[in-house]
Enzyme design. Structure first.
Site, PDB file in Angstrom:
ATOM      1  CB  SER A  49      13.941 -57.037   0.504  1.00  0.00           C
ATOM      2  OG  SER A  49      14.773 -56.010   1.025  1.00  0.00           O
ATOM      3  CG  ASP A 345      21.812 -60.120   0.190  1.00  0.00           C
ATOM      4  OD1 ASP A 345      21.709 -59.205   1.035  1.00  0.00           O
ATOM      5  OD2 ASP A 345      20.866 -60.447  -0.550  1.00  0.00           O
ATOM      6  CG  HIS A 348      18.393 -58.482   1.948  1.00  0.00           C
ATOM      7  ND1 HIS A 348      18.907 -58.484   0.669  1.00  0.00           N
ATOM      8  CD2 HIS A 348      17.325 -57.636   1.951  1.00  0.00           C
ATOM      9  CE1 HIS A 348      18.170 -57.672  -0.096  1.00  0.00           C
ATOM     10  NE2 HIS A 348      17.213 -57.145   0.661  1.00  0.00           N
TER      11      HIS A 348
END
Length: 385
Positions: A49, A345, A348
């Protein structure tokens, strides 16, 4: 001060309507940056990610592994693209610095018809690991990413001819961010990890590094020579891990920190050994771990106001992965200015943090404690004939 999540439905309705059109027009607008000259460099992106530009939009997975909803993408793109940030990723800045367009996700419909393979492709998938067992069935693991790359490699040779295709491949840069999820899965005891949890930490790290090495060597066989790696961040200090250590007032989770340290030591040694084994192999290793830790511990020094808590989420440190209200926990708070935060978040980074890290990767002092033996700028400049 946080904004209430009640705005979510309003904004999400608007951005869902615009998403398909905006993605298309953004891609078309970047056509002017497509490589026109022979032998220009390309960027091929593998991993998780940290680098996923939207591949998970197109697979059957859970919202835990997707970011195609508001407020993701709110600052730069103004709509959710599938990137796990409020804006651009490190790889987006890297493409900009190399005078390339935004590198599209491999699974994005229509990119082959627009000629985007010439500039490179993004194979990364949120939740992916070097081990096939990591979140198996919900992500595109590294082995599958390699199989996608081989399809692109064959396409380039077919379209450009063997000589020009070989040149494109050898002058491409292969960027990796992988390993974090292999250790998340071990810590969180996820499905499919019963057997792997019986291995010691050092054996577990050895399997991760072993699988990554196999992929590196397979790309090398196709002609790839220039590789860039981001090591694993201090996993124990992520907001999502801090809330697992509530009895210690949210300090970093030592088990996760230890795994990251073992991985990074093994990765550094392995790349040094590979360089001695493979003729022409050049690499850049970025110490994401230490660079990010500096921003966590000294946010004001780097222009941030908050280094430990996330901009978007809920609970202590906003460490619950609820950003957007589409995951199991629906409630979330959203900060007013993501640029003031290191974390977007609970896992991340914000675009601002990504931009700072990308700058260090691009032109950081070679053979420094942060990047070496090449920075990305130098790596792109190396030419093979």
């Amino acid at each position: 001060m946080a904004r209430p999540s009640s705005l979510c439905s309003y904004f999400f309705t608007i951005v869902t309507f615009l998403l398909v059109v905006l993605i298309s027009t953004t891609c078309e607008a970047d056509q002017s940056k497509l490589p026109k000259k022979k032998h220009e460099a390309s960027l091929f992106i593998f991993g998780d990610s940290i680098l996923d530009a939207g591949n998970n939009n197109y697979i059957n997975t859970t919202t835990l592994d997707q970011a195609n909803f508001w407020p993701y993408g709110e600052t730069f793109f103004k709509y959710p693209t599938g990137r796990f940030s409020d804006g651009r990723l490190v790889s987006d800045f890297m493409a900009e610095y190399a005078n390339l367009p935004l590198i599209p996700p491999f699974l994005q419909p229509g990119i082959i018809n627009r000629g985007y393979y010439y500039s490179g492709v993004n194979f990364a998938s949120a939740g992916a690991g070097a081990l096939v067992e990591t979140f198996q069935g919900d992500v595109i693991n590294l082995k599958t990413q390699l199989s996608y790359y081989k399809k692109v490699e064959s396409w380039l040779r077919e379209k450009l001819g063997n000589d020009e295709g070989r040149m494109r491949i050898s002058r491409g840069v292969y960027l990796f961010s992988i390993g974090s999820n292999d250790y998340y899965a071990k810590i969180l005891l996820t499905k499919g990890y019963t057997m792997l949890n019986s291995f010691s930490e050092s054996n577990h790290v050895g399997m991760v590094i072993g699988n990554l090495t196999t992929v590196i060597k397979e790309i090398y066989k196709t002609g790839g020579r220039k590789f860039a790696f981001m090591n694993v961040p201090d996993l124990g200090c992520l907001p999502v891990m801090r809330i697992m250590n509530a009895e210690k007032n949210g300090s970093c989770l030592e088990k996760a920190t230890s795994l990251a340290k073992l991985h990074n030591e093994a990765l550094s040694k392995q790349l040094f050994d590979i360089q001695k084994q493979l003729k022409g192999f050049k690499y850049s290793l970025f110490d994401l771990n230490s660079s990010l830790r500096k921003r966590i511990n000294h946010p004001f020094k780097y222009g941030f106001k908050e280094g430990k808590a996330a901009c978007c989420g809920t609970g202590q440190f906003r460490g619950v992965l609820s950003c957007g209200g589409k995951r199991p926990v629906k409630e979330f708070e959203l900060c007013e200015n993501p640029n003031e935060y290191v974390y977007w978040d609970s896992i991340h980074l914000t675009e601002m943090a990504n931009k700072q890290l990308a700058r260090e990767m691009w032109n950081g002092a070679r053979n420094s404690h942060v990047i070496g033996p090449y920075n990305l700028k130098k790596l792109f400049q190396i030419r093979y004939v």
